[in-house]
Write a protein that holds these residues in place. Structure first.
Motif, short mmCIF file in Angstrom:
data_model
loop_
_atom_site.label_atom_id
_atom_site.label_comp_id
_atom_site.label_asym_id
_atom_site.label_seq_id
_atom_site.Cartn_x
_atom_site.Cartn_y
_atom_site.Cartn_z
N ASP A 279 0.85 -1.19 0.00
CA ASP A 279 0.00 0.00 0.00
C ASP A 279 0.89 1.25 0.00
N SER A 280 0.55 2.23 -0.82
CA SER A 280 1.41 3.40 -0.99
C SER A 280 1.60 4.18 0.30
N ARG A 281 0.54 4.23 1.15
CA ARG A 281 0.66 4.98 2.40
C ARG A 281 1.59 4.27 3.38
N VAL A 282 1.51 2.94 3.39
CA VAL A 282 2.42 2.18 4.25
C VAL A 282 3.86 2.32 3.74
N GLN A 283 4.03 2.29 2.44
CA GLN A 283 5.37 2.47 1.87
C GLN A 283 5.95 3.82 2.27
N ASP A 284 5.14 4.87 2.15
CA ASP A 284 5.63 6.20 2.54
C ASP A 284 6.05 6.20 4.01
N LEU A 285 5.27 5.53 4.85
CA LEU A 285 5.56 5.46 6.28
C LEU A 285 6.89 4.75 6.53
N LEU A 286 7.07 3.60 5.91
CA LEU A 286 8.26 2.78 6.17
C LEU A 286 9.51 3.38 5.52
N PHE A 287 9.39 3.82 4.28
CA PHE A 287 10.56 4.36 3.59
C PHE A 287 10.94 5.75 4.10
N GLY A 288 10.00 6.41 4.75
CA GLY A 288 10.32 7.72 5.33
C GLY A 288 11.02 7.62 6.67
N SER A 289 11.22 6.40 7.15
CA SER A 289 11.88 6.19 8.45
C SER A 289 13.26 5.57 8.22
N ASN A 290 13.96 5.34 9.32
CA ASN A 290 15.26 4.66 9.23
C ASN A 290 15.13 3.18 9.59
N LEU A 291 13.93 2.62 9.36
CA LEU A 291 13.68 1.22 9.72
C LEU A 291 14.64 0.27 9.02
N PHE A 292 14.85 0.46 7.72
CA PHE A 292 15.66 -0.49 6.96
C PHE A 292 17.13 -0.46 7.39
N ASP A 293 17.62 0.73 7.71
CA ASP A 293 18.99 0.82 8.23
C ASP A 293 19.11 0.04 9.54
N ARG A 294 18.04 0.12 10.35
CA ARG A 294 18.06 -0.58 11.63
C ARG A 294 18.02 -2.10 11.43
N LEU A 295 17.23 -2.56 10.47
CA LEU A 295 17.17 -3.99 10.17
C LEU A 295 18.53 -4.51 9.71
N ALA A 296 19.20 -3.73 8.86
CA ALA A 296 20.53 -4.14 8.40
C ALA A 296 21.50 -4.23 9.57
N PHE A 297 21.40 -3.27 10.48
CA PHE A 297 22.27 -3.26 11.67
C PHE A 297 22.00 -4.47 12.56
N LEU A 298 20.72 -4.79 12.77
CA LEU A 298 20.37 -5.91 13.65
C LEU A 298 20.86 -7.25 13.09
N LEU A 299 20.87 -7.39 11.78
CA LEU A 299 21.34 -8.63 11.17
C LEU A 299 22.84 -8.84 11.36
N GLN A 300 23.56 -7.74 11.61
CA GLN A 300 25.01 -7.83 11.77
C GLN A 300 25.44 -8.26 13.16
N HIS A 301 24.52 -8.24 14.12
CA HIS A 301 24.88 -8.62 15.50
C HIS A 301 25.28 -10.09 15.57
N ARG A 302 26.41 -10.37 16.16
CA ARG A 302 26.89 -11.74 16.22
C ARG A 302 26.82 -12.32 17.63
N GLU A 303 26.38 -11.52 18.61
CA GLU A 303 26.34 -12.02 19.97
C GLU A 303 25.27 -13.09 20.13
N VAL A 304 25.54 -14.07 21.00
CA VAL A 304 24.59 -15.18 21.22
C VAL A 304 23.23 -14.66 21.67
N GLU A 305 23.23 -13.65 22.54
CA GLU A 305 21.96 -13.14 23.05
C GLU A 305 21.13 -12.43 21.98
#
Length: 506
Positions: A279-305
């Motif tokens: 949905d275009s409104r949801v896309q605007d919401l998500l792409f207007g944030s730094n959510l994707f940068d945060r997801l990329a950062f979270l995938l890089q965590h190597r700690e067991v926890e």
């Protein structure tokens, strides 16, 4: 000067066309096949309109069979133009009514369906109205699997041209119900094609809720459910609530925290939005944030926890790609999320490896998956995935093999050729020699090739013969030589008639 074909009797032309087709299928390499095919198409192409104008029905049926092997998509543009210029189109369409045997009907319908992509709306509508959809539906029965590939190709062309009108015609003839039967009892290849066609039906707005409700979904294989459930369980015409703006800010704040519990809660809170990612409104919401940068950062965590956070992050990425398609896949590539998932697939924690693979699987099959394959070709990722088959970890080798098969299914000829030149067949044979759980690895790879819609049927046949030669060379002298070569030959023979009955375990 009279054409070469005009010097021959009808029967002689039929025999010649059969010999040409056999010669093409006997080519030992793709380059030989393409060179021969191009030469034959240049000879045959200009003569087809004349043959259809004056030839007997038997000769015309032989021509259409040859066209399915010799012609590629680009050739149909010139074919459609020449038929219209010669006034042969009506005769070709009229002959649909006298197609008695199954082979003739399948070939004839496929050729006309592809022609419909390159003619005006009036002729395209005439083709759609004259193709006997009830007989086409019969060809989709599990016992008629040797005709499934050519029928699916024809239906794809008709839906591309006729949109919802074509789908409604197919639904009236019960084709949607035949597809659901294939999802439950067809081969893996037929299931794959059925899912693609049903998704197309849903995307074009076909009223399938009556035959494909939640009670039906629960009995389908997992990959079919995952592909189709959002069309059944979510009404695409209901706009998303405008309320989430404030709650999204709260969720985004949580996902930026260091506490893993907050992050996991935030990811769970984002899943309803992920279901509306197109949905275009949801896309605007998500792409207007730094959510994707945060997801990329979270995938890089190597700690067991952080294992659960990484697993949940991969799941969210998968849902966004499944629903949102190309814009999300493009963003994932920009932030290296896809390659982070490949790295995660190689770690020594089963849960994370599985999460990474399933996310990659869905991203590759999502709309926009072609962008991933292009990036893989550019960066040499395909070669790296092939080399993972040499790893010591059984889990890593198994998932790498599954991902390579996925890439074959959705890939292009360059993808397959890159794998073959990287010795994927030789490495799969080495896995076969090691025994379980890798028995049948080469056959699984061939089955993936059978499902590839971006490779022509004749090209696929040449590729499979090339694979067979590689298998014979790699296994020569080993105790598995006779059994492995026999199983591969059987798989190739079954795939050539569409009769493979293999299934993935669900």
């Amino acid at each position: 000067m009279r054409s070469f074909f005009s010097l021959l009797e009808f029967m002689e032309i039929e025999i010649l066309l059969g010999s040409i087709t056999q010669a093409l299928m006997a080519c030992r390499s793709i380059s030989d096949f393409e060179a021969s095919r191009l030469g034959f198409s240049k000879i045959l192409g200009p003569q087809i309109a004349e043959i259809i104008s004056v030839g007997s029905p038997a000769l015309i049926f032989a021509v259409t069979k040859a066209i399915t092997v010799i012609f590629f998509q680009s050739d149909y543009v010139n074919l459609a133009q020449s038929l219209e210029t010669a006034g042969s189109m009506d005769r070709l369409i009229d002959l649909l009514g006298v197609c008695e045997d199954t082979s003739t009907l399948a070939n004839f319908s496929s050729v006309l369906a592809k022609i419909s992509e390159h003619v005006d709306d009036t002729i395209a509508d005439e083709i759609l109205s004259r193709i006997p959809m009830d007989r086409i539906a019969d060809l989709l029965s599990p016992e008629n699997e040797q005709w499934h590939e050519i029928v699916f190709t024809a239906l794809a062309s008709l839906t591309k041209v006729g949109k919802l009108k074509a789908v409604e015609t197919m639904v009236e003839s019960g084709i949607d119900k035949k597809l659901l039967v294939l999802l439950g009892s067809g081969s893996e290849i037929s299931q794959h094609h059925a899912i693609i066609l049903l998704k197309t039906f849903c995307e074009l707005g076909a009223p399938l809720q009556g035959c494909m409700g939640p009670a039906v979904l629960i009995h389908l294989p997992w990959h079919a459910r995952l592909s189709l459930e959002r069309f059944v369980l979510f009404d695409q015409n209901v706009p998303p609530s405008t309320k989430p703006q404030q709650s999204f800010e709260v969720i985004l704040h949580k996902i930026l925290q260091k506490d893993n519990k907050d992050i996991i809660e935030a990811i769970q809170g984002l899943l309803p939005l992920a279901e509306r990612a197109n949905d275009s409104r949801v896309q605007d919401l998500l792409f207007g944030s730094n959510l994707f940068d945060r997801l990329a950062f979270l995938l890089q965590h190597r700690e067991v926890e952080s294992n659960q956070v990484r697993s949940q992050t991969a799941f969210l990425a998968m849902k966004l790609a499944c629903t949102g398609g190309e814009p999300y896949v493009r963003r994932f590539l920009e932030l290296n999320i896809v390659h982070e998932l490949i790295d995660m697939m190689q770690c020594n924690i089963d849960e994370l490896q599985d999460s990474a693979y399933y996310a990659l699987h869905q991203i590759v099959f999502a709309k926009g998956g072609s962008l991933v394959l292009q990036r893989f070709l550019q960066l040499g990722t395909i070669e790296k995935l092939v080399n993972l088959l040499d790893r010591k970890s059984v889990k890593t080798k198994d998932l790498a093999m599954q991902l390579l098969v996925d890439i074959v299914v959705v890939g292009t000829k360059p993808c397959v050729e890159r794998m073959l030149s990287s010795q994927v067949v030789e490495k799969l044979v080495a896995l076969e020699k090691a025994g379980e759980p890798f028995s049948g690895s080469v056959s699984r790879y061939i089955q993936g090739l059978n499902m590839c819609k971006n490779v022509q049927s004749a090209e696929r046949s040449v590729m499979k013969q090339h694979i067979l030669r590689k298998v014979r060379s790699a296994v020569r002298g080993h105790k598995l030589e006779a059994s492995l070569v026999a199983s591969v030959e059987t798989c190739i023979a079954e795939g050539s008639t569409g009769a493979s009955s293999s299934r993935k375990k669900k």
